[in-house]
Write a protein that holds these residues in place. Structure first.
Motif, short mmCIF file in Angstrom:
data_model
loop_
_atom_site.label_atom_id
_atom_site.label_comp_id
_atom_site.label_asym_id
_atom_site.label_seq_id
_atom_site.Cartn_x
_atom_site.Cartn_y
_atom_site.Cartn_z
N GLY A 193 19.95 8.42 -12.18
CA GLY A 193 20.51 9.12 -11.03
C GLY A 193 21.83 9.77 -11.39
O GLY A 193 22.43 9.47 -12.43
N ILE A 194 22.28 10.67 -10.54
CA ILE A 194 23.56 11.34 -10.79
C ILE A 194 24.67 10.76 -9.93
O ILE A 194 25.80 11.22 -9.95
CB ILE A 194 23.45 12.86 -10.51
CG1 ILE A 194 23.04 13.09 -9.05
CG2 ILE A 194 22.46 13.50 -11.46
CD1 ILE A 194 23.06 14.55 -8.64
N ASP A 195 24.37 9.69 -9.16
CA ASP A 195 25.34 9.14 -8.21
C ASP A 195 26.63 8.70 -8.89
O ASP A 195 27.72 8.95 -8.43
CB ASP A 195 24.76 7.92 -7.47
CG ASP A 195 23.42 8.26 -6.86
OD1 ASP A 195 23.32 9.33 -6.24
OD2 ASP A 195 22.49 7.48 -7.03
N HIS A 196 26.48 8.01 -10.02
CA HIS A 196 27.66 7.42 -10.66
C HIS A 196 28.50 8.46 -11.40
O HIS A 196 29.58 8.16 -11.87
CB HIS A 196 27.21 6.32 -11.63
CG HIS A 196 26.43 5.23 -10.96
ND1 HIS A 196 26.87 4.59 -9.83
CD2 HIS A 196 25.23 4.67 -11.26
CE1 HIS A 196 25.98 3.68 -9.47
NE2 HIS A 196 24.98 3.72 -10.31
N VAL A 197 27.96 9.67 -11.52
CA VAL A 197 28.71 10.71 -12.23
C VAL A 197 30.02 11.00 -11.52
O VAL A 197 31.10 10.94 -12.09
CB VAL A 197 27.87 12.01 -12.34
CG1 VAL A 197 28.72 13.12 -12.95
CG2 VAL A 197 26.62 11.78 -13.18
N GLY A 198 29.92 11.27 -10.19
CA GLY A 198 31.12 11.56 -9.43
C GLY A 198 32.00 10.35 -9.24
O GLY A 198 33.23 10.44 -9.29
N GLY B 83 33.23 9.38 -12.91
CA GLY B 83 33.68 10.47 -13.76
C GLY B 83 32.88 10.61 -15.04
O GLY B 83 33.40 11.05 -16.07
N ARG B 84 31.60 10.23 -15.04
CA ARG B 84 30.78 10.32 -16.24
C ARG B 84 29.71 11.40 -16.08
O ARG B 84 29.25 11.67 -14.99
CB ARG B 84 30.11 8.98 -16.54
CG ARG B 84 31.09 7.88 -16.91
CD ARG B 84 30.37 6.61 -17.26
NE ARG B 84 29.67 6.06 -16.11
CZ ARG B 84 28.89 4.99 -16.17
NH1 ARG B 84 28.68 4.40 -17.32
NH2 ARG B 84 28.31 4.53 -15.08
N THR B 85 29.31 11.99 -17.20
CA THR B 85 28.24 12.97 -17.18
C THR B 85 26.89 12.26 -17.25
O THR B 85 26.81 11.07 -17.62
CB THR B 85 28.35 13.92 -18.38
OG1 THR B 85 28.12 13.16 -19.59
CG2 THR B 85 29.74 14.56 -18.44
N GLU C 291 26.39 10.86 -20.67
CA GLU C 291 27.07 9.58 -20.96
C GLU C 291 26.32 8.42 -20.34
O GLU C 291 26.22 7.34 -20.94
CB GLU C 291 28.50 9.64 -20.41
CG GLU C 291 29.41 10.56 -21.21
CD GLU C 291 30.76 10.79 -20.56
OE1 GLU C 291 31.75 10.94 -21.28
OE2 GLU C 291 30.82 10.83 -19.30
N ILE C 292 25.77 8.64 -19.15
CA ILE C 292 24.97 7.59 -18.51
C ILE C 292 23.73 7.32 -19.34
O ILE C 292 23.35 6.16 -19.57
CB ILE C 292 24.60 8.00 -17.07
CG1 ILE C 292 25.86 8.05 -16.20
CG2 ILE C 292 23.59 7.04 -16.47
CD1 ILE C 292 25.63 8.63 -14.82
N ALA C 293 23.07 8.39 -19.80
CA ALA C 293 21.87 8.22 -20.62
C ALA C 293 22.20 7.47 -21.91
O ALA C 293 21.40 6.65 -22.39
CB ALA C 293 21.26 9.59 -20.92
N TRP C 294 23.37 7.76 -22.51
CA TRP C 294 23.76 7.08 -23.74
C TRP C 294 23.86 5.57 -23.49
O TRP C 294 23.38 4.77 -24.30
CB TRP C 294 25.10 7.62 -24.24
CG TRP C 294 25.49 7.09 -25.59
CD1 TRP C 294 25.19 7.65 -26.80
CD2 TRP C 294 26.22 5.89 -25.86
NE1 TRP C 294 25.69 6.87 -27.81
CE2 TRP C 294 26.34 5.78 -27.28
CE3 TRP C 294 26.78 4.91 -25.06
CZ2 TRP C 294 26.99 4.73 -27.89
CZ3 TRP C 294 27.44 3.84 -25.67
CH2 TRP C 294 27.54 3.76 -27.07
#
Length: 501
Positions: free
Chosen positions: A192-197, A200-202, A205-208
């Protein structure tokens, strides 16, 4: 030590919780503190008498992801048990809803209080006896999640399980579960993209982080992901020398199968679970995947249960009340929740001429943007009403909204298993987060009656509001969402454990 009961174990376990300040420090470090997790966890494992290589005998299916990892684990667990009914299958998940022992299951059943206490004090005693450690980096006892993870490893090894489904707690690379040298297969559910905002991660970076569970010589399986995330996962599989990298294909057979878990999003999780299970049996028993799904797989998908996620529960004590429980705690999972709830199979289901009173009970974890979550919720309600050609307005879809703290009881106390020290004291005392949610709701829905917006100090207070409505002879549909801790507390307070868990 005064006693060795389950209650005593829970009391000691709660002393290992991270407080709000510690959690904020971890977040502020950008993960650098977490990087110590793996060597520390290995040290704890050795102190209780095991080597890392011992964990390979658990035959692990390791699963991570931003959303859907728990549901995927539930599907895999059910498939394995239906396919090999003579096996002993271990399942480790988090968080729990009502009792900590739910996190460690054998053949779908939570550890008994007696067994939980036994394994808890086994680990406690071994850590006390063997205190050889690096005192500059490793504390005498691990924190809460690490401790329960150690317990799970100890329990599964002691009980000699035939297979273990292991759900990552947070991330992947530095997660406490990521010390199994060679799992049988690894899987990643939706990123998901929730934790990006929030952090502050892309997405890369989450996939890594998630791809950190890949291991040399072990298949790496993922559902389809956003292009950036998929590229990173593919590269991680190369760097970590996975035996193969597989993207779950679209399977019409799964689309047509009956699933035990509600919600359209579960098709993706079921597809991942099927491929993980097929690969597991191929590697462990040389069973090649069949062209059509075996009956045991279909039965496993149908009988899978994952309480507190898109779950409908009819209240046995108050028949007019129907509880709709979903612990959605990210914007994307909340979107899925409303897609399920505002549909003909749930809140839009016809009940004769009588219209149900709809109540929303909501809370979200400290630090998340409650107002943005409510924006997602209301926007999705409007979209769903339009999709189903309903004449209702999203402004008046709910008759009452309740924003309450995750405190279990009206006297301000928690059920032992639900005690949380991570809530800032001033926030809890002033109901700061809940007040902010109420203000946000009033601004987003200015026509909503102010007297129907409730800010309450406990889950028990919220249940009273619902029951008072039912006593007036009305049908009541209640959506409880925004926090798994909220859902678990409500199951406890409402006495729904026997029918919900």
């Amino acid at each position: 030590m005064s006693g060795r009961s389950y209650k005593d174990a829970i009391h000691l376990l709660n002393t290992l919780q991270s407080n709000a300040a510690t959690l904020e420090a971890v977040k502020a470090s950008g993960g650098r503190i977490s990087a110590l997790g793996i060597p520390q966890m290995v040290e704890y494992l050795e102190r209780i008498g095991y080597k890392q290589e011992d964990l390979n005998s658990l035959n692990v299916l390791h699963v991570t992801g931003t959303k859907g990892k728990g549901s995927t684990c539930a599907f895999v667990d059910s498939i394995l048990r239906h396919t090999r009914p003579g096996w002993k299958v271990g399942l480790y998940t988090s968080p729990h809803l009502v009792a900590v022992r739910e996190r460690i299951r054998i053949n779908g059943v939570s550890l008994s209080e007696e067994l939980f206490a036994k394994f808890f004090f086994d680990v406690w005693d071994r850590l006390e006896t063997n205190d050889q450690r690096n005192p500059s980096t490793t504390s005498a006892k691990p924190m809460y999640f690490r401790y329960v993870t150690l317990m799970a490893f100890h329990a599964f090894l002691t009980l000699k399980v035939d297979a273990t489904i292991l759900e990552v707690g947070v991330g992947g690379t530095y997660d406490s579960t990521n010390i199994v040298p060679r799992p049988v297969v690894t899987g990643i559910s939706s990123l998901g993209i929730d934790h990006v905002g929030v952090l502050g991660r892309t997405i890369g970076e989450i996939a890594w982080q998630k791809g950190g569970i890949f291991k040399e010589g072990v298949p790496a399986i993922t559902v389809d992901q956003p292009s950036e995330g998929l590229g990173v996962l593919r590269q991680r599989s190369v760097d970590l020398k996975a035996s193969e990298f597989i993207i779950v294909p679209l399977a019409p057979e799964i689309s047509e199968a009956r699933l035990g878990l509600a919600g359209a999003h579960q098709l993706t999780n079921a597809g991942l679970a099927v491929l993980l299970s097929q690969k597991f049996f191929e590697l462990k028993e040389s069973v090649a995947p069949q062209k059509t799904l075996p009956a045991s797989f279909l039965e496993g998908l149908k009988d899978a249960r994952w309480p507190g996620r898109c779950q409908t529960v009819n209240d046995p004590k108050y028949p007019p009340i129907t509880w709709f429980l979903d612990g959605a705690h990210t914007a994307e999972s909340l979107d899925c929740c409303i897609e399920w709830f505002v549909s003909p199979s749930a809140a839009l289901k016809l009940k004769g001429d009588e219209k149900s009173t709809r109540i929303l009970i909501f809370n979200c974890t400290h630090g998340r943007s409650g107002s943005s979550f409510l924006g997602v919720l209301l926007g999705k309600v409007a979209a769903q009403l339009q999709l189903h050609v309903s004449r209702e307005s999203f402004h008046s879809f709910f008759d009452k909204v309740v924003f309450c703290a995750n405190v279990t009881y009206a006297d301000g106390s928690f059920k032992g298993d639900l005690t949380a020290v991570s809530i800032p004291a001033d926030d809890l005392a002033l109901l700061k987060s809940q007040q902010e949610l109420a203000v946000a709701w009033a601004s987003m829905v200015p026509t909503f009656p102010k007297e129907n917006i409730h800010v309450l100090p406990s889950i028990e207070h919220a249940v009273r509001v619902v029951r008072e409505e039912a006593r007036r002879g009305r049908l009541v549909d209640v959506l409880v969402t925004g926090s798994l801790h909220l859902v678990g507390g409500l199951i406890e307070v409402s006495g729904l454990s026997d029918v919900a868990l």
